[in-house]
Design a protein around this motif. Structure first.
Motif, PDB file in Angstrom:
ATOM      1  N   ILE A  72      48.544 -34.748  12.316  1.00  0.00           N
ATOM      2  CA  ILE A  72      47.667 -34.638  11.147  1.00  0.00           C
ATOM      3  C   ILE A  72      47.365 -36.050  10.673  1.00  0.00           C
ATOM      4  O   ILE A  72      48.275 -36.873  10.494  1.00  0.00           O
ATOM      5  N   ALA A  73      46.078 -36.340  10.489  1.00  0.00           N
ATOM      6  CA  ALA A  73      45.663 -37.646   9.990  1.00  0.00           C
ATOM      7  C   ALA A  73      44.872 -37.469   8.707  1.00  0.00           C
ATOM      8  O   ALA A  73      44.046 -36.558   8.597  1.00  0.00           O
ATOM      9  N   ILE A  74      45.139 -38.305   7.713  1.00  0.00           N
ATOM     10  CA  ILE A  74      44.405 -38.314   6.449  1.00  0.00           C
ATOM     11  C   ILE A  74      43.802 -39.705   6.275  1.00  0.00           C
ATOM     12  O   ILE A  74      44.526 -40.695   6.273  1.00  0.00           O
ATOM     13  N   GLY A  75      42.482 -39.770   6.177  1.00  0.00           N
ATOM     14  CA  GLY A  75      41.828 -41.060   6.048  1.00  0.00           C
ATOM     15  C   GLY A  75      42.067 -41.973   7.226  1.00  0.00           C
ATOM     16  O   GLY A  75      42.151 -43.201   7.067  1.00  0.00           O
ATOM     17  N   GLY A  76      42.207 -41.383   8.409  1.00  0.00           N
ATOM     18  CA  GLY A  76      42.403 -42.180   9.612  1.00  0.00           C
ATOM     19  C   GLY A  76      43.837 -42.567   9.889  1.00  0.00           C
ATOM     20  O   GLY A  76      44.132 -43.172  10.929  1.00  0.00           O
ATOM     21  N   ARG A  77      44.777 -42.203   9.001  1.00  0.00           N
ATOM     22  CA  ARG A  77      46.187 -42.551   9.186  1.00  0.00           C
ATOM     23  C   ARG A  77      46.977 -41.301   9.545  1.00  0.00           C
ATOM     24  O   ARG A  77      46.948 -40.313   8.822  1.00  0.00           O
ATOM     25  N   VAL A  78      47.677 -41.335  10.678  1.00  0.00           N
ATOM     26  CA  VAL A  78      48.530 -40.211  11.062  1.00  0.00           C
ATOM     27  C   VAL A  78      49.693 -40.139  10.082  1.00  0.00           C
ATOM     28  O   VAL A  78      50.398 -41.127   9.852  1.00  0.00           O
ATOM     29  N   VAL A  79      49.901 -38.942   9.492  1.00  0.00           N
ATOM     30  CA  VAL A  79      50.890 -38.807   8.414  1.00  0.00           C
ATOM     31  C   VAL A  79      52.053 -37.894   8.793  1.00  0.00           C
ATOM     32  O   VAL A  79      52.793 -37.451   7.913  1.00  0.00           O
ATOM     33  N   ASN A  80      52.229 -37.632  10.086  1.00  0.00           N
ATOM     34  CA  ASN A  80      53.307 -36.731  10.513  1.00  0.00           C
ATOM     35  C   ASN A  80      54.647 -37.085   9.889  1.00  0.00           C
ATOM     36  O   ASN A  80      55.418 -36.205   9.494  1.00  0.00           O
ATOM     37  N   ASP A  81      54.952 -38.375   9.817  1.00  0.00           N
ATOM     38  CA  ASP A  81      56.258 -38.820   9.317  1.00  0.00           C
ATOM     39  C   ASP A  81      56.171 -39.455   7.933  1.00  0.00           C
ATOM     40  O   ASP A  81      57.128 -40.095   7.479  1.00  0.00           O
ATOM     41  N   VAL A  82      55.034 -39.277   7.259  1.00  0.00           N
ATOM     42  CA  VAL A  82      54.855 -39.850   5.925  1.00  0.00           C
ATOM     43  C   VAL A  82      55.286 -38.822   4.885  1.00  0.00           C
ATOM     44  O   VAL A  82      54.829 -37.673   4.919  1.00  0.00           O
ATOM     45  N   PRO A  83      56.172 -39.189   3.942  1.00  0.00           N
ATOM     46  CA  PRO A  83      56.606 -38.220   2.926  1.00  0.00           C
ATOM     47  C   PRO A  83      55.442 -37.801   2.034  1.00  0.00           C
ATOM     48  O   PRO A  83      54.455 -38.536   1.887  1.00  0.00           O
ATOM     49  N   PRO A  84      55.533 -36.618   1.420  1.00  0.00           N
ATOM     50  CA  PRO A  84      54.435 -36.101   0.596  1.00  0.00           C
ATOM     51  C   PRO A  84      53.944 -37.070  -0.472  1.00  0.00           C
ATOM     52  O   PRO A  84      52.737 -37.205  -0.682  1.00  0.00           O
ATOM     53  N   LYS A  85      54.854 -37.779  -1.123  1.00  0.00           N
ATOM     54  CA  LYS A  85      54.474 -38.653  -2.236  1.00  0.00           C
ATOM     55  C   LYS A  85      53.624 -39.834  -1.790  1.00  0.00           C
ATOM     56  O   LYS A  85      52.937 -40.458  -2.604  1.00  0.00           O
ATOM     57  N   ASP A  86      53.667 -40.139  -0.496  1.00  0.00           N
ATOM     58  CA  ASP A  86      52.911 -41.286   0.016  1.00  0.00           C
ATOM     59  C   ASP A  86      51.654 -40.880   0.770  1.00  0.00           C
ATOM     60  O   ASP A  86      51.029 -41.719   1.436  1.00  0.00           O
ATOM     61  N   ARG A  87      51.247 -39.612   0.698  1.00  0.00           N
ATOM     62  CA  ARG A  87      50.062 -39.147   1.431  1.00  0.00           C
ATOM     63  C   ARG A  87      48.781 -39.206   0.608  1.00  0.00           C
ATOM     64  O   ARG A  87      47.713 -38.859   1.101  1.00  0.00           O
ATOM     65  N   ASP A  88      48.876 -39.615  -0.645  1.00  0.00           N
ATOM     66  CA  ASP A  88      47.718 -39.720  -1.536  1.00  0.00           C
ATOM     67  C   ASP A  88      47.000 -38.383  -1.668  1.00  0.00           C
ATOM     68  O   ASP A  88      45.775 -38.294  -1.615  1.00  0.00           O
ATOM     69  N   ILE A  89      47.793 -37.334  -1.829  1.00  0.00           N
ATOM     70  CA  ILE A  89      47.237 -36.002  -2.058  1.00  0.00           C
ATOM     71  C   ILE A  89      47.873 -35.415  -3.320  1.00  0.00           C
ATOM     72  O   ILE A  89      48.943 -35.859  -3.751  1.00  0.00           O
ATOM     73  N   ALA A  90      47.211 -34.437  -3.902  1.00  0.00           N
ATOM     74  CA  ALA A  90      47.765 -33.707  -5.036  1.00  0.00           C
ATOM     75  C   ALA A  90      47.629 -32.220  -4.751  1.00  0.00           C
ATOM     76  O   ALA A  90      46.603 -31.774  -4.243  1.00  0.00           O
TER      77      ALA A  90
END
Length: 392
Positions: A72-90
């Motif tokens: 899964i990529a958000i804004g071109g950055r793969v976020v598989n291992d990114v914690p929820p608080k650092d994904r810039d989503i609400a």
């Protein structure tokens, strides 16, 4: 009023799923290789029956569920291992999850306080969001003094103040009554236009999906069935599941076979039903003559004899009236003919009597033909479907 609150300065928030799978212990596969691209600032709705995998997909985007495979990529950055608080989503949930001991202002400001925002900026963000949502006069109230609709607005406001790159909504209107749901749908549409932010919304309610989404993702048993605009889904469903899921009342299905007819092809079924097929369909299906098929037709394309006079290609049939539902502007009529059960939408003042025979007409130019084994729509106009499905 011209509020300055906007996310137009936010980074691009396209969301791309590639071969995403989720397998729970015991081998239960909740999501089966989902591929989906959601454009920046697009409003996309995931819809389907309970257990179809829509909420699991949303939670994987949010980081609340780990992926079993894919990316899964958000804004071109793969976020598989990114914690929820650092994904810039609400994320906004079905449960409002408001702190009962805090005021509306404190609830909306809480996340910003944890992130160390200065008090003047917190005040500005909360007041702007409250004005957008029409809850400015409620900022000093506690949640217990709010209605269900007001609590939902506070929950949305708590997400807005963060100015995220993307909003994720998990059935946020399920706890509201029918009138409030309609009102909140309108408000969410306005909110999307004002914030110009990517929004991904999960619901089991097809009306919410059709009225909110730029595009809709239909899911069933962990698989994406079709991705298209609301109108394309309605007019050109890719398969029998999509055709039956979208539309109220749902599409009618009649089992029968394709038969050679005078200069073309027709659908034939028990009790003397014969529906001539449009030339483009006959040419496409000529190799299927003599084989089983299922006919699909929406209730609004079942009418009386007078309506049939306006249809370029029609089929007449006599059926028994079982139930009549008068809705003011129209009548929904349930018919039976031998083993067949189907629904029609008739003009409100057409006389219809329960238990009597009724001479009706089917609009043959608006039928669909489905493969009885795979469920594929054999008459789906490929060029319209591809244009509508687009990035999906």
């Amino acid at each position: 009023m011209g509020f300055l609150f906007t996310n137009r300065g936010s980074p691009l928030a396209d969301v791309v799923l590639k071969a995403v799978r989720k397998v729970y212990p015991g081998g239960v596969e909740a999501v089966k290789g989902a591929d989906l691209t959601i454009a920046d600032r697009e409003f996309v709705v995931l819809v389907g029956p309970s257990g179809c995998g829509k909420s699991t997909t949303l939670r994987m985007i949010a980081g609340l569920e780990e992926l079993s495979a894919g990316s899964i990529a958000i804004g071109g950055r793969v976020v598989n291992d990114v914690p929820p608080k650092d994904r810039d989503i609400a994320m906004v949930f079905q449960n409002y999850a408001l702190y009962p001991h805090m005021t509306v202002f404190e609830n909306m400001a809480f996340g910003l306080k944890l992130r160390g925002f200065p008090k003047p900026e917190i005040k500005t963000r909360v007041e702007e969001a409250a004005q957008i949502l029409g809850i400015g006069e409620l900022l000093e109230r506690k949640p217990k003094a709010l209605s269900g609709g007001q609590r939902q607005r506070v929950a949305v406001g708590r997400a807005i103040v963060r100015k995220p790159a993307a909003f994720l909504f998990d059935e946020p209107l399920s706890n509201l009554d029918a009138k409030l749901r309609v009102e909140m749908r309108v408000e969410l549409n306005k909110l999307h236009r004002r914030l110009a932010t990517t929004m991904i919304y999960v619901t089991h309610d097809q009306i919410e999906a059709m009225t909110l989404g730029d595009r809709i993702v239909i899911m069933n048993r962990g698989e994406i069935q079709q991705v298209a605009s609301p109108l394309a889904l309605y007019d050109e469903p890719a398969n029998r599941f999509v055709a039956g899921f979208i539309g109220t009342p749902p599409m009618n299905f009649i089992d029968g076979s394709l038969e050679a007819a005078a200069g073309g092809l027709a659908f034939a079924a028990a009790e003397g039903l014969q529906v001539p097929l449009p030339e483009e369909f006959a040419a496409k299906l000529k190799d299927r003559a003599g084989k089983p098929a299922a006919l699909g037709i929406r209730p609004e394309h079942v009418g009386d004899r007078a309506a049939g006079k306006d249809w370029a290609l029609a089929a007449a049939w006599k059926a028994k009236v079982e139930v009549v539902e008068s809705l003011g502007h129209e009548k929904v009529v349930y018919f039976s003919k031998g083993p067949h059960r189907f629904v029609g939408k008739l003009e409100a003042h057409i006389p219809v009597e329960v238990g009597a025979d009724f001479e009706l007409t089917l609009n043959a130019n608006r039928v669909h033909v489905f493969d009885p084994a795979s469920g594929a729509n054999l008459t789906c106009r490929a060029e319209r479907f591809q244009e509508a499905a687009g990035r999906g």
